[in-house]
Design a protein around this motif. Structure first.
Motif, PDB file in Angstrom:
ATOM      1  N   ALA A  45     -11.505  92.089  40.963  1.00  0.00           N
ATOM      2  CA  ALA A  45     -11.768  91.350  42.203  1.00  0.00           C
ATOM      3  C   ALA A  45     -11.861  92.290  43.401  1.00  0.00           C
ATOM      4  CB  ALA A  45     -10.670  90.310  42.433  1.00  0.00           C
ATOM      5  N   SER A  46     -11.095  93.371  43.375  1.00  0.00           N
ATOM      6  CA  SER A  46     -11.114  94.313  44.498  1.00  0.00           C
ATOM      7  C   SER A  46     -12.465  94.998  44.650  1.00  0.00           C
ATOM      8  CB  SER A  46     -10.008  95.364  44.334  1.00  0.00           C
ATOM      9  OG  SER A  46     -10.294  96.244  43.266  1.00  0.00           O
ATOM     10  N   LEU A  47     -13.304  94.962  43.588  1.00  0.00           N
ATOM     11  CA  LEU A  47     -14.644  95.539  43.682  1.00  0.00           C
ATOM     12  C   LEU A  47     -15.487  94.804  44.720  1.00  0.00           C
ATOM     13  CD1 LEU A  47     -15.495  96.122  39.904  1.00  0.00           C
ATOM     14  CD2 LEU A  47     -14.802  97.836  41.587  1.00  0.00           C
ATOM     15  N   MET A  48     -15.150  93.554  44.992  1.00  0.00           N
ATOM     16  CA  MET A  48     -15.872  92.794  46.012  1.00  0.00           C
ATOM     17  C   MET A  48     -15.674  93.404  47.393  1.00  0.00           C
ATOM     18  SD  MET A  48     -15.019  88.925  44.753  1.00  0.00           S
ATOM     19  CE  MET A  48     -15.849  88.217  46.156  1.00  0.00           C
ATOM     20  N   HIS A  49     -14.617  94.132  47.551  1.00  0.00           N
ATOM     21  CA  HIS A  49     -14.376  94.844  48.810  1.00  0.00           C
ATOM     22  C   HIS A  49     -14.745  96.313  48.690  1.00  0.00           C
ATOM     23  CE1 HIS A  49     -12.486  95.808  52.641  1.00  0.00           C
ATOM     24  NE2 HIS A  49     -11.884  96.812  52.043  1.00  0.00           N
TER      25      HIS A  49
END
Length: 421
Positions: A45-49
């Protein structure tokens, strides 16, 4: 013929920063939805940032020279056009890979138009102090966008509307900004006239990384953003009562006011950060900027340590409070770093600082997500990493205050570029 209007252009620049913030600083709220919808881990999910920030970083470093080569106006229009295309494409986004890809493309676009806007601030400023004040104004509007964005996402979700419509709204604003940017007359700028007739190249831009002034402020920006992003990316996950639940719960907070603050903690942080930046316009015109940054970075460190030692009940108040102290640090880093160079290099050096900024925003939350996953998914361990970043930032600003390494350089630029030394 239209006359260039510095005040009008200043407001146009402010609105560009606000539009960008509406999307980038909503990621913490969006992550909560995506984790459930696509069953992804914290690290995924942190890849979205992280990936959009990586896009901004590479775009700033490799394409920042466009503002010095093509001119500010052309660069801004190109960046806004790509950003608008990415935003409208979210209407078709229905899987995790596509969503992350569009966010990454929007990051590349931001790197283009933001370096153009940052260079433009130097063109419309009459002194390095005014440059810093204008930069704080731009970041203040960024703060306003950071408030509006998460609120729109929360409202859309509450009404059962997909969060992707946030990007459709941002695309509409972007279209308006493109029309205005094409119409308005910018200050006269002749790229080759300041560089002995030679065209500015990416190699010249990359060479600035070795410059001690560009590198110093860039490293400071990296550390600051790595610490700041911990708040708006992972604070919502840290403050929930049951980190293993698929649905956020706040039953561990004793009264209604505390539960409300926990739900809207990111919004509270952004409100305080935006308010602090408006105050920062005045502060940077009246106080020693190095002392202000030192004291504020120390306060950030105290808040991080207190929030970890005191647990969720204390972090509920201390983590959002960091918004006040974070408010002036980044715009001042940006302004002073750019102001250490003549105007014809502002686009290139803005790209270098933007690279480190986005690298910090990409690496920080990703490292925190990986560490949290390794420790059972508790976001507390990610905040321990963030506290390390805050400690290094404080140490660097202590050195800056005691040694004042940029004083002579800023005085030279004040005399050569602004004639006000």
């Amino acid at each position: 013929m239209q006359q260039s209007n510095s005040q009008f252009i200043r407001w146009l620049t402010y609105l560009m920063f606000m539009m960008f913030a509406m999307t980038s600083d909503s990621v913490g709220e969006i992550i909560k939805e995506v984790k459930v919808a696509f069953e992804v881990t914290n690290a995924q999910a942190s890849l979205m940032h992280s990936l959009p920030m990586l896009g901004i970083a590479l775009s700033g470093l490799l394409l920042g020279f466009l503002a010095d080569r093509l001119g500010r106006k052309t660069t801004i229009v190109i960046g806004l056009s790509v950003f608008g295309l990415a935003c409208y494409s979210f209407f078709m986004a229905n899987n995790f890979v596509f969503i992350v890809s569009l966010m990454t493309l929007s990051g590349i676009a931001v790197g283009i138009f933001k370096t153009g806007a940052l260079a433009l601030i130097g063109d419309i400023s009459g002194s390095t102090k005014q440059h810093t004040a204008t930069m704080n104004g731009a970041e203040a509007f960024f703060g306003v966008g950071a408030i509006i964005g998460p609120l729109i996402v929360a409202y859309l979700i509450h009404k059962g509307v997909p969060w992707q419509y946030l990007y459709i709204i941002a695309g509409g604003i972007c279209t308006l900004l493109i029309v205005v940017a094409v119409w308005v007359k910018y200050p006269t700028y002749q790229p080759s006239a300041h560089n002995n007739g030679e065209k500015v190249t990416v190699r010249q831009s990359l060479a600035l990384v070795k410059n001690p002034y560009a590198l110093g402020f860039s490293v400071g920006a990296f550390l600051y953003v790595a610490a700041e992003s911990a708040i708006y990316v992972w604070m919502p996950s840290y403050l929930v009562c049951d980190a293993t639940s698929l649905k956020a719960t706040y039953d561990c907070y004793s009264d209604g006011a505390a539960r409300t603050l926990a739900i809207y903690s990111v919004t509270a942080f952004f409100i305080l950060r935006a308010a602090g930046r408006f105050v920062g316009i005045w502060m940077m015109a009246h106080f020693n900027w190095a002392l202000v940054l030192l004291l504020f970075s120390g306060a950030i460190l105290v808040c991080f340590v207190g929030g970890l030692v005191g647990g969720k009940q204390v972090a509920l108040y201390l983590f959002p409070l960091t918004g006040i102290f974070m408010s002036v640090i980044y715009p001042t880093f940006n302004s002073k770093g750019i102001s250490c160079f003549p105007r014809h290099q502002h686009g290139s050096v803005a790209g270098v600082i933007l690279f480190f900024t986005a690298a910090g925003a990409a690496a920080g939350p990703f490292i925190m997500g990986v560490v949290s996953d390794a420790m059972g998914g508790d976001a507390k361990y990610g905040f321990i990493v963030a506290t390390g970043f805050a400690s290094l930032l404080f140490a660097g600003l202590l050195f800056n205050y005691l040694r004042n390494p940029t004083q002579q350089r800023l005085q030279q630029i004040e005399a050569s570029d602004y004639g006000t030394a």
